[in-house]
Design an enzyme around this catalytic site. Structure first.
Site, PDB file in Angstrom:
ATOM      1  N   HIS A 134       7.727  -6.931  -4.180  1.00 35.23           N
ATOM      2  CA  HIS A 134       8.868  -7.808  -4.443  1.00 35.23           C
ATOM      3  C   HIS A 134       9.115  -8.802  -3.314  1.00 35.23           C
ATOM      4  O   HIS A 134       9.829  -9.788  -3.505  1.00 35.23           O
ATOM      5  CB  HIS A 134      10.128  -6.983  -4.746  1.00 35.23           C
ATOM      6  CG  HIS A 134      10.819  -6.402  -3.552  1.00 35.23           C
ATOM      7  ND1 HIS A 134      10.690  -5.079  -3.201  1.00 35.23           N
ATOM      8  CD2 HIS A 134      11.656  -6.952  -2.643  1.00 35.23           C
ATOM      9  CE1 HIS A 134      11.424  -4.843  -2.122  1.00 35.23           C
ATOM     10  NE2 HIS A 134      12.030  -5.957  -1.763  1.00 35.23           N
ATOM     11  N   ASP A 164       5.439  -1.147  -6.365  1.00 36.27           N
ATOM     12  CA  ASP A 164       6.020  -2.153  -5.474  1.00 36.27           C
ATOM     13  C   ASP A 164       5.268  -2.234  -4.151  1.00 36.27           C
ATOM     14  O   ASP A 164       5.866  -2.292  -3.080  1.00 36.27           O
ATOM     15  CB  ASP A 164       7.505  -1.870  -5.227  1.00 36.27           C
ATOM     16  CG  ASP A 164       8.252  -3.093  -4.694  1.00 36.27           C
ATOM     17  OD1 ASP A 164       7.681  -4.205  -4.783  1.00 36.27           O
ATOM     18  OD2 ASP A 164       9.369  -2.939  -4.186  1.00 36.27           O
ATOM     19  N   GLY A 236      15.586  -7.683   4.190  1.00 36.44           N
ATOM     20  CA  GLY A 236      14.589  -8.177   5.141  1.00 36.44           C
ATOM     21  C   GLY A 236      13.725  -7.063   5.698  1.00 36.44           C
ATOM     22  O   GLY A 236      12.635  -7.309   6.200  1.00 36.44           O
ATOM     23  N   ASN A 237      14.214  -5.814   5.620  1.00 32.58           N
ATOM     24  CA  ASN A 237      13.401  -4.666   6.024  1.00 32.58           C
ATOM     25  C   ASN A 237      12.373  -4.298   4.971  1.00 32.58           C
ATOM     26  O   ASN A 237      11.463  -3.494   5.242  1.00 32.58           O
ATOM     27  CB  ASN A 237      14.275  -3.441   6.286  1.00 32.58           C
ATOM     28  CG  ASN A 237      14.863  -3.413   7.681  1.00 32.58           C
ATOM     29  OD1 ASN A 237      16.037  -3.680   7.862  1.00 32.58           O
ATOM     30  ND2 ASN A 237      14.044  -3.108   8.671  1.00 32.58           N
ATOM     31  N   SER A 238      12.491  -4.831   3.762  1.00 33.27           N
ATOM     32  CA  SER A 238      11.571  -4.476   2.682  1.00 33.27           C
ATOM     33  C   SER A 238      10.133  -4.694   3.099  1.00 33.27           C
ATOM     34  O   SER A 238       9.766  -5.768   3.596  1.00 33.27           O
ATOM     35  CB  SER A 238      11.865  -5.301   1.427  1.00 33.27           C
ATOM     36  OG  SER A 238      13.050  -4.895   0.817  1.00 33.27           O
ATOM     37  N   GLY A 294      -2.438  10.293 -22.202  1.00 33.31           N
ATOM     38  CA  GLY A 294      -2.199   9.956 -23.600  1.00 33.31           C
ATOM     39  C   GLY A 294      -1.265  10.906 -24.310  1.00 33.31           C
ATOM     40  O   GLY A 294      -1.568  11.373 -25.416  1.00 33.31           O
ATOM     41  N   VAL A 295      -0.109  11.211 -23.672  1.00 34.44           N
ATOM     42  CA  VAL A 295       0.880  12.081 -24.301  1.00 34.44           C
ATOM     43  C   VAL A 295       2.262  11.454 -24.157  1.00 34.44           C
ATOM     44  O   VAL A 295       2.535  10.732 -23.198  1.00 34.44           O
ATOM     45  CB  VAL A 295       0.905  13.493 -23.675  1.00 34.44           C
ATOM     46  CG1 VAL A 295      -0.352  14.266 -24.006  1.00 34.44           C
ATOM     47  CG2 VAL A 295       1.116  13.419 -22.169  1.00 34.44           C
ATOM     48  N   ILE A 297       5.981  12.819 -23.538  1.00 30.55           N
ATOM     49  CA  ILE A 297       6.514  14.080 -23.023  1.00 30.55           C
ATOM     50  C   ILE A 297       8.022  14.003 -22.895  1.00 30.55           C
ATOM     51  O   ILE A 297       8.620  12.918 -22.902  1.00 30.55           O
ATOM     52  CB  ILE A 297       5.897  14.444 -21.651  1.00 30.55           C
ATOM     53  CG1 ILE A 297       6.149  13.320 -20.637  1.00 30.55           C
ATOM     54  CG2 ILE A 297       4.424  14.753 -21.782  1.00 30.55           C
ATOM     55  CD1 ILE A 297       5.695  13.636 -19.229  1.00 30.55           C
TER      56      ILE A 297
END
Length: 515
Positions: A134, A164, A236-238, A294-295, A297
């Protein structure tokens, strides 16, 4: 957050001991807890050069992202030096604005504007940088700023929106300082951690705290498994690293919980053991290949566990609502109604653990899957396939009702059901391949309404037995009542797919002699 004058006064007056008796003026020294460092300075000095600032530019007019990621001016007391400092510093990152009185005129930049100010860290001396997706999403140009203020143009190697994570490459003239990934699974609640990043565009900043919790699900996606920390993390820490005391990256700082937008001590980091494999795939192939079972749940509730005879095992697992046709699970023998207890020798303690475990399994690998079926454990072999691209599923809405055909009432459940005739398929826009019995009415406040059953839902199975007529549904329910069962487990197909529904049964009427 605005620093109130009262707080400032308290800070200035406290050392003077105003109004305190002489014996109370001396503050006893605080003894550091065992294992706590006397200072984080040596660690910070060693790690700071490997943490970078990420700056991006984007075509003007991409407004939502600009507003979301542009640095905000922290509030300070009016007239204080901090107010002027923050304004002057951050105005350099807001090109195109009107100059303030007394400031030199700057030509407005109409075509481009500075955007996200995030963080990242170097994992390879040749110039491989990790950050959040992001931070760079939608950017036209990405620049990496080193600790010595050297700016390097970066190219996007690959990004994974599901977790992310993004990987960048810069081409430095000399080898860069790099930091290694550590083992996030070894981090315990209460361990010291250090966060380094670029809060509010101020440049390299160091904060410390502890691991507050593990395995947090913050509803960001299927693979949520965040480390929670109270180390201060702000906008800004992202993309910045969360270090252990060995200087190893055990998390990527990604999100905070904050009503105000500032740190309140609840931050979330992507664990390094999840990030490591994602970064390796992005670096090598530019994309991520995930395992696919492919389930469909759902969670095993107490009522579902009781219906399946699982209540004494203390095992939860993931209940299979549907094994998709042509998928790996169906090919391996997994069936609707199975409870997946272990996948590739890993315990499935909750439903949400299974997608992550499967996704981290190498595509093409044959793995053992332990399921609960017919009151006992069985093991099947499944070959993991690659997760296909997302597909849109149309949720059909029922058409206007037609005159009600012959229906059957399920006593005590608040449901009326009918056979799947062509008229019913047309009335509720049901799929041609749907099989079972359709619900035509749900009484308000009934057990059926409590379980959010709706007209148009199709009952496919009762207690893991197929039903095709209303009489079969009634017979199965009566049999369960005679057995003293409190709930019936129904496999129900709705607009969003199939799901298992534990339905509370009304007790069978007691017969007795007239008094």
């Amino acid at each position: 957050m605005r620093l109130a004058p009262l707080a400032i006064a308290a800070v200035l007056a406290a050392p003077l001991g105003l109004g305190q008796p002489a014996a109370a003026q001396q503050i006893a020294p605080q003894v550091a807890p065992p294992g706590a460092p006397s200072s984080f300075a040596p660690l910070a000095r060693r790690l700071l050069p490997a943490v970078v600032n990420i700056q991006t530019t984007q075509a003007a007019g991409s407004g939502q992202r600009a507003q979301r990621d542009a640095p905000e001016v922290p509030q300070a007391p009016p007239g204080s030096p901090f107010e002027e400092f923050f304004r002057d510093f951050l105005e350099r990152n807001r090109p195109g604005q009107q100059p303030q009185p007394g400031q030199p005129n700057r030509p407005p930049q109409q075509q481009r504007r500075a955007q996200s100010l995030g963080s990242g860290f170097i994992i390879d001396a040749t110039g491989i940088v990790v950050t959040n997706n992001h931070v760079i999403e939608g950017a036209d140009e990405i620049n990496v700023v080193l600790q010595d203020n050297t700016t390097l143009k970066a190219e996007l190697v690959g990004a994974d929106p599901r977790t992310d994570i993004a990987v960048l490459r810069v081409r430095p003239e000399r080898p860069l300082p790099a930091v290694p990934f550590g083992d996030s699974d070894s981090a315990e609640v209460g361990d010291w951690v250090v966060a380094i990043g670029n809060p509010f565009g101020l440049g390299g900043s160091v904060t410390t705290g502890i691991v507050s919790a593990r395995g947090r699900d913050i509803r960001q996606g299927l693979y949520d498994d965040f480390i929670q920390t109270d180390a201060a993390i702000n906008r800004g820490n992202s993309g910045g690293p969360l270090f252990n005391l060995n200087g190893e990256v055990i998390g990527i700082n990604t999100a905070i919980y904050s009503p105000s937008g500032g740190s309140i001590g609840i931050g979330f980091s992507i664990p390094s053991n999840l990030a490591r494999s994602i970064v390796a795939q992005l670096r090598d192939d530019g994309r991520v290949r995930r395992g696919w079972l492919g389930v469909n749940i759902q969670q095993v509730t107490d009522e579902i566990a009781e219906s399946l005879g699982l209540q004494h095992n203390g095992v939860r697992g993931a209940l299979v609502a549907r094994a998709q046709d042509g998928g790996p699970a169906a090919a391996g023998g997994i069936q609707a109604g199975d409870v997946i207890l272990r996948f590739n020798n890993q315990e499935v303690r909750e439903m949400r653990n299974l997608p992550r475990i499967v996704a981290e399994t190498r595509v093409g690998t044959q793995v053992p899957v332990v399921v609960w079926r017919n009151g006992k454990e069985e093991t099947v072999q499944v070959t993991v396939a690659e997760l296909p691209s997302d597909q849109q599923q149309a949720a059909a809405q029922p058409n206007q009702p037609t005159p009600r055909p012959q229906t059957t009432e399920l006593s005590g459940l608040g449901l009326r059901i009918a056979p799947l005739t062509p008229e019913q398929r047309e009335r509720f826009s049901l799929r041609a391949e749907s099989r079972g019995v359709v619900i035509t009415e749900v009484a308000p406040g009934s057990p059926g309404a409590e379980r959010e059953l709706r007209p148009g839902d199709v009952i496919v199975e009762v207690q893991q037995e197929r039903v095709t007529t209303p009489q079969e549904v009634q017979d199965r329910l009566e049999r369960l009542r005679r057995q003293g069962r409190a709930t019936a487990l129904l496999l129900v197909e709705g607009p969003q797919g199939q799901r298992w529904v534990p339905l509370r049964l009304a007790p069978q009427p007691q017969q007795g002699r007239p008094g």
